[in-house]
Enzyme design. Structure first.
Site, PDB file in Angstrom:
ATOM      1  N   GLY A 116       0.840  -1.188   0.000  1.00 32.94           N
ATOM      2  CA  GLY A 116       0.000   0.000   0.000  1.00 32.94           C
ATOM      3  C   GLY A 116       0.877   1.240   0.000  1.00 32.94           C
ATOM      4  CE  LYS A 117       5.587   4.579  -0.680  1.00 31.45           C
ATOM      5  NZ  LYS A 117       6.686   3.784  -0.105  1.00 31.45           N
TER       6      LYS A 117
END
Length: 432
Positions: A116-117
């Site tokens: 994720g980011k």
């Protein structure tokens, strides 16, 4: 914000094309391993994309509305894991690409995580510490149940640091029922050591950059002693990488940051430069023991090792031909675009890919998560030994795969990472 996780923010040429880069890299590896086409469809898109707009009162009493992002690419191997960055280039496309890179990075490292980011589209230099705290806390509240210690675990990234993570953890825990608060400390990693952080987490990414370079030189039957290196970015990652390289006999000869570029072929003392930047608002410009150089000449500097440790798309077809180093060690995420990489490989320049080279940070984050989850407390020497072991295993795995299949190291790393995720889907099946 003092010594940010990636204060080494240089003038990024563009975030456009980051998604193109990651997809080209993915497709090349998918073809190499004959990835199941159904699994390829799944991995080609993100699971969730969260966009939040939230108001924050500034110090002058005015209200400003900010836009934040969190992209969750894949969680087949475990909770989403990845940083939050505060930078004007943050947008949904950049977050998608960075989230996908995190999926490959955690898989390659053998961690029980997905990718994720995210972050906020802002320039943190324009805001006071009090304003950044309110922005961070309001962003955390806006994300609500989209993050969690067993669901999605943020960490520091560009222009965020341990203080940012402490604010997020405190805000998140404050929104939980009283009986659950202490059990949610590991909602983020990269916290200060006094707030559940891991000893050595601050240097883990830079240490990993140093180690992978060291392992590469050993494979080439040489050592770091006397090797000259150039460093793009002198924040947390760049500083620690340079610190360990210098201690092992390598010589820093050029540095570039957001403010300018400097060079000294006789060597730039890492600690002296570090102390200078702290007294000079984070800038390397004007350092007395080096001369200024044109930014566009930086990558043409005579050296053995080149470390891009800032933002993406820094090495392109326009400057790759100028590089004289034998090896590129990607301290940043996606610093080399596809066209630049082709030029480098055609020249015989090795690339230690980002998902291997800078994976020390997420490996350190995993140890912090475990430490909090299990109620343990590890000493610095234990943490560094764990990082050594894990990174050596990852490096050897990638290097041997690349040699066995006659592939560049990036494609080898992707093949290993994607195959692990494919195996998880193959064994479990697709619901329903």
């Amino acid at each position: 914000m003092a010594l940010t996780a990636e204060k080494e923010v240089v003038k990024e040429q563009t975030v456009c094309g980051m998604m193109d880069n990651v997809m080209q890299q993915f497709n090349k590896a998918a073809e190499q391993i004959d990835l199941n086409p159904n699994i390829k469809k799944i991995l080609s898109i993100t699971n969730n994309e969260i966009v939040v707009n939230f108001p924050v009162k500034m110090d002058n009493g005015e209200v400003e509305v900010f836009r934040g992002y969190r992209v969750q690419h894949n969680n087949a191997l475990g909770p989403y894991k990845g940083g939050l960055r505060y930078h004007p280039t943050v947008d949904i496309d950049a977050a998608r690409a960075l989230a996908m890179w995190m999926t490959w990075k955690t898989s390659l490292a053998g961690l029980p995580y997905g990718g994720g980011k995210g972050g906020i589209q802002l320039d943190p230099i324009k805001y006071s510490k009090a304003e950044l705290e309110r922005i961070t806390r309001r962003f955390t509240f806006a994300l609500a149940d989209n993050i969690g210690p067993e669901h999605d675990i943020p960490a520091p990234d560009v222009n965020t640091n341990s203080q940012t993570m402490a604010w997020i953890a405190d805000t998140y825990m404050s929104t939980r029922p009283p009986a659950e608060r202490s059990a949610n400390q590991h909602v983020v990693t990269g916290k200060p050591s006094g707030s559940g952080g891991l000893q050595g987490r601050d240097r883990a990414t830079g240490y990993g950059v140093y180690l992978t370079i060291k392992f590469w030189t050993e494979k080439k039957n040489t050592s770091l002693s006397g090797k000259k290196f150039v460093l793009q970015g002198f924040g947390n990652v760049g500083y620690w990488a340079a610190h360990f390289l210098e201690n092992d006999g390598a010589i820093l000869v050029a540095v570039q940051d957001a403010y300018g570029s400097i060079e000294n072929q006789n060597g730039i003392a890492v600690e002296s430069l570090f102390n200078y930047t702290h007294a000079n608002k984070g800038s390397i410009v004007g350092f007395p023991d080096a001369k200024a150089m044109q930014d566009k000449a930086f990558f043409a500097t005579d050296c053995d090792i080149c470390i891009p440790a800032a933002l993406g798309n820094q090495i392109t077809k326009d400057n790759a031909s100028q590089i004289k180093a034998s090896v590129i060690a990607e301290g940043a995420n996606g610093p080399t675009n596809a066209e630049g990489e082709k030029v480098l490989l055609d020249k015989g320049i090795a690339i230690i890919p980002d998902i291997l080279c800078n994976s020390g940070g997420v490996i350190g984050s995993y140890y912090e998560w475990l430490q909090n989850r299990n109620g343990e407390l590890w000493q610095l020497d234990e943490v560094m030994a764990k990082l050594d072991k894990k990174l050596k295993e990852s490096f050897n795995k990638v290097y041997e795969y690349s040699e066995r299949h006659a592939l560049d190291m990036r494609t080898a790393a992707y093949c290993i990472a994607i195959a692990r995720i494919e195996k998880a889907y193959t064994e479990r099946g697709i619901f329903p």
